[in-house]
Design an enzyme around this catalytic site. Structure first.
Site, PDB file in Angstrom:
ATOM      1  N   SER A 105       0.857  -1.184   0.000  1.00  0.00           N
ATOM      2  CA  SER A 105       0.000   0.000   0.000  1.00  0.00           C
ATOM      3  C   SER A 105       0.894   1.235   0.000  1.00  0.00           C
ATOM      4  O   SER A 105       2.069   1.151   0.387  1.00  0.00           O
ATOM      5  CB  SER A 105      -0.857   0.004   1.259  1.00  0.00           C
ATOM      6  OG  SER A 105      -1.492   1.264   1.427  1.00  0.00           O
ATOM      7  N   TYR A 112      -2.681  -0.285  10.597  1.00  0.00           N
ATOM      8  CA  TYR A 112      -2.741  -0.753   9.201  1.00  0.00           C
ATOM      9  C   TYR A 112      -1.433  -0.411   8.459  1.00  0.00           C
ATOM     10  O   TYR A 112      -0.808  -1.310   7.881  1.00  0.00           O
ATOM     11  CB  TYR A 112      -3.987  -0.183   8.509  1.00  0.00           C
ATOM     12  CG  TYR A 112      -4.070  -0.546   7.054  1.00  0.00           C
ATOM     13  CD1 TYR A 112      -4.141  -1.880   6.653  1.00  0.00           C
ATOM     14  CD2 TYR A 112      -4.049   0.436   6.064  1.00  0.00           C
ATOM     15  CE1 TYR A 112      -4.189  -2.220   5.310  1.00  0.00           C
ATOM     16  CE2 TYR A 112      -4.102   0.104   4.716  1.00  0.00           C
ATOM     17  CZ  TYR A 112      -4.175  -1.218   4.351  1.00  0.00           C
ATOM     18  OH  TYR A 112      -4.214  -1.557   3.012  1.00  0.00           O
TER      19      TYR A 112
HETATM   20  P1  NDP Z   1     -11.795  -5.760   0.036  1.00  0.00           P
HETATM   21  O1  NDP Z   1     -12.331  -5.705   1.420  1.00  0.00           O
HETATM   22  O2  NDP Z   1     -12.699  -5.435  -1.097  1.00  0.00           O
HETATM   23  O3  NDP Z   1     -11.123  -7.179  -0.239  1.00  0.00           O
HETATM   24  C1  NDP Z   1     -10.355  -7.835   0.725  1.00  0.00           C
HETATM   25  C2  NDP Z   1     -10.180  -9.287   0.315  1.00  0.00           C
HETATM   26  O4  NDP Z   1      -9.332  -9.937   1.276  1.00  0.00           O
HETATM   27  C3  NDP Z   1     -11.501 -10.033   0.286  1.00  0.00           C
HETATM   28  O5  NDP Z   1     -11.570 -10.846  -0.864  1.00  0.00           O
HETATM   29  C4  NDP Z   1     -11.439 -10.901   1.540  1.00  0.00           C
HETATM   30  O6  NDP Z   1     -12.128 -12.127   1.332  1.00  0.00           O
HETATM   31  C5  NDP Z   1      -9.933 -11.164   1.617  1.00  0.00           C
HETATM   32  N1  NDP Z   1      -9.527 -11.644   2.936  1.00  0.00           N
HETATM   33  C6  NDP Z   1      -9.546 -10.982   4.126  1.00  0.00           C
HETATM   34  N2  NDP Z   1      -9.150 -11.791   5.113  1.00  0.00           N
HETATM   35  C7  NDP Z   1      -8.861 -12.999   4.542  1.00  0.00           C
HETATM   36  C8  NDP Z   1      -8.415 -14.243   5.030  1.00  0.00           C
HETATM   37  N3  NDP Z   1      -8.180 -14.448   6.339  1.00  0.00           N
HETATM   38  N4  NDP Z   1      -8.208 -15.261   4.162  1.00  0.00           N
HETATM   39  C9  NDP Z   1      -8.455 -15.078   2.827  1.00  0.00           C
HETATM   40  N5  NDP Z   1      -8.891 -13.931   2.296  1.00  0.00           N
HETATM   41  C10 NDP Z   1      -9.104 -12.900   3.151  1.00  0.00           C
HETATM   42  O7  NDP Z   1     -10.543  -4.755   0.047  1.00  0.00           O
HETATM   43  P2  NDP Z   1      -9.428  -4.413  -1.047  1.00  0.00           P
HETATM   44  O8  NDP Z   1      -9.701  -5.069  -2.331  1.00  0.00           O
HETATM   45  O9  NDP Z   1      -9.266  -2.955  -1.001  1.00  0.00           O
HETATM   46  O10 NDP Z   1      -8.142  -5.074  -0.352  1.00  0.00           O
HETATM   47  C11 NDP Z   1      -7.252  -5.936  -1.038  1.00  0.00           C
HETATM   48  C12 NDP Z   1      -5.834  -5.612  -0.647  1.00  0.00           C
HETATM   49  O11 NDP Z   1      -5.529  -4.288  -1.085  1.00  0.00           O
HETATM   50  C13 NDP Z   1      -5.576  -5.633   0.861  1.00  0.00           C
HETATM   51  O12 NDP Z   1      -4.330  -6.230   1.122  1.00  0.00           O
HETATM   52  C14 NDP Z   1      -5.537  -4.147   1.211  1.00  0.00           C
HETATM   53  O13 NDP Z   1      -4.778  -3.917   2.353  1.00  0.00           O
HETATM   54  C15 NDP Z   1      -4.891  -3.583  -0.026  1.00  0.00           C
HETATM   55  N6  NDP Z   1      -5.052  -2.157  -0.261  1.00  0.00           N
HETATM   56  C16 NDP Z   1      -6.287  -1.578  -0.442  1.00  0.00           C
HETATM   57  C17 NDP Z   1      -6.405  -0.225  -0.661  1.00  0.00           C
HETATM   58  C18 NDP Z   1      -7.723   0.460  -0.887  1.00  0.00           C
HETATM   59  O14 NDP Z   1      -7.760   1.706  -0.898  1.00  0.00           O
HETATM   60  N7  NDP Z   1      -8.817  -0.260  -1.060  1.00  0.00           N
HETATM   61  C19 NDP Z   1      -5.222   0.658  -0.703  1.00  0.00           C
HETATM   62  C20 NDP Z   1      -3.968  -0.051  -0.502  1.00  0.00           C
HETATM   63  C21 NDP Z   1      -3.895  -1.393  -0.303  1.00  0.00           C
HETATM   64  P3  NDP Z   1     -13.045 -12.919   2.399  1.00  0.00           P
HETATM   65  O15 NDP Z   1     -13.515 -11.921   3.413  1.00  0.00           O
HETATM   66  O16 NDP Z   1     -14.126 -13.501   1.550  1.00  0.00           O
HETATM   67  O17 NDP Z   1     -12.115 -13.958   2.960  1.00  0.00           O
END
Ligand code: NDP
Length: 277
Positions: free
Chosen positions: A133, A146
């Site tokens: 990030s 975070y």
């Molecule tokens: P979302 O909440 O839309 O997606 C998060 C994903 O992570 C979901 O598919 C969720 O699936 C999965 N996840 C969470 N915990 C687990 C677990 N224990 N095992 C498997 N899967 C898991 O958020 P984003 O798409 O934004 O996030 C994706 C990545 O991008 C993250 O690493 C986030 O930190 C990073 N990011 C996001 C930013 C933003 O502005 N949105 C900016 C910078 C980085 P499920 O709950 O079904 O398991």
């Protein structure tokens, strides 16, 4: 030539989902994992192999990786994307919640890479792609746990890159800025909890401002497809960059840090994140 095989963790929404969609469209063989399997059914309909995956659990990660290797005999790339953000001022956040966040964002990524590295080492090739990030480079008030987890990811994978280069394995960081996903839905649950903490009183107004500013920034954020494009570039590159920074706020964040240093960050970030609206 056989189709390239790519694994994606956290593919049930947001960035992971968009990346799976793009790779399917481009003809890749995609293994998509997350806990909410039903959310990945549309990906399955388009040819993805979907799995119930919890990156907090090594046997779940091993099963995910083993299925791909049993079916395909190789893994070309893995995008360790699963993650979420614990929000709230430091004093208001339970350490158990911070530890759980690290268990997903840092150790979940580590479990994933650990399961895949021996396979890629044997292949003599592969790409480990980490979702970091902009806050892996600079921190912010209102949710320091975070950025802490993403700084840990940065340090971990930068060291790992130097260790596995000789085996033909590339390690790449993706550094998104604000992206419109479901990120806030999870993060705001932690912010609600923080605001109800016994230590919240002195931070209450600032946390309300933080919520407003964060929600607004995310609403104005880029589409998840911009990050999917960056992941595709990393996968397709013969010699991928160490870090992919595609959104303007991410580029600005790294620029501020390098050019102006900590003192400027300490002034700018509170103005951005805690200002009254
Ligand atoms: P979302 O909440 O839309 O997606 C998060 C994903 O992570 C979901 O598919 C969720 O699936 C999965 N996840 C969470 N915990 C687990 C677990 N224990 N095992 C498997 N899967 C898991 O958020 P984003 O798409 O934004 O996030 C994706 C990545 O991008 C993250 O690493 C986030 O930190 C990073 N990011 C996001 C930013 C933003 O502005 N949105 C900016 C910078 C980085 P499920 O709950 O079904 O398991």
């Amino acid at each position: 030539m056989s189709k390239q095989v790519v694994l994606i963790t956290g593919a049930s929404s947001g960035i992971g989902y968009a990346t799976a969609e793009l790779l399917l469209e481009k003809g890749y063989t995609v293994y998509a994992g997350a806990r909410r399997v039903e959310r990945m059914k549309p990906l399955e309909d388009r040819g993805a192999h979907i799995s119930n995956l919890d990156v907090r659990n090594q046997s779940s990660v091993d099963a995910f990786v083993n299925q791909a290797i049993t079916d395909e005999g190789k893994i070309d790339a893995i995008f360790a994307n699963a993650g979420y953000g614990v929000q709230g001022f430091f004093e208001t956040v339970d350490l158990e919640d911070a530890i759980a966040e690290f268990d997903t964002n840092v150790f979940g990524l580590a479990r994933t890479f650990k399961a895949v590295i021996p396979i890629m080492r044997q292949q003599g090739s592969g790409k480990l792609i980490a979702c970091s990030s902009v806050v892996g480079m600079v921190s912010v008030p209102g949710m320091p746990w975070y950025p802490a987890s993403k700084h840990a990811v940065e340090g971990l994978v930068d060291g790992l890159r130097m260790e596995v280069k000789e085996f033909g394995i590339d390690v790449v960081k993706i550094q998104p800025g604000y992206i419109k996903t479901e990120f806030a839905e999870v993060a705001f649950q932690y912010l609600d909890k923080a605001m109800a903490s016994p230590h919240a009183e002195v931070y209450q107004g600032k946390m309300e401002n933080f919520r407003h500013n964060f929600a607004q920034a995310l609403d104005n954020g880029a589409e998840a497809s911009t990050i999917a494009d960056a992941v595709l570039s990393a996968i397709e590159a013969k010699d991928p960059k160490r870090a992919y920074r595609v959104n303007m706020d991410a580029i600005q964040g790294s620029f501020l840090d390098r050019v102006f240093g900590d003192r400027a960050i300490d002034r700018i970030m509170p103005m951005m994140m805690l200002r009254k609206h």
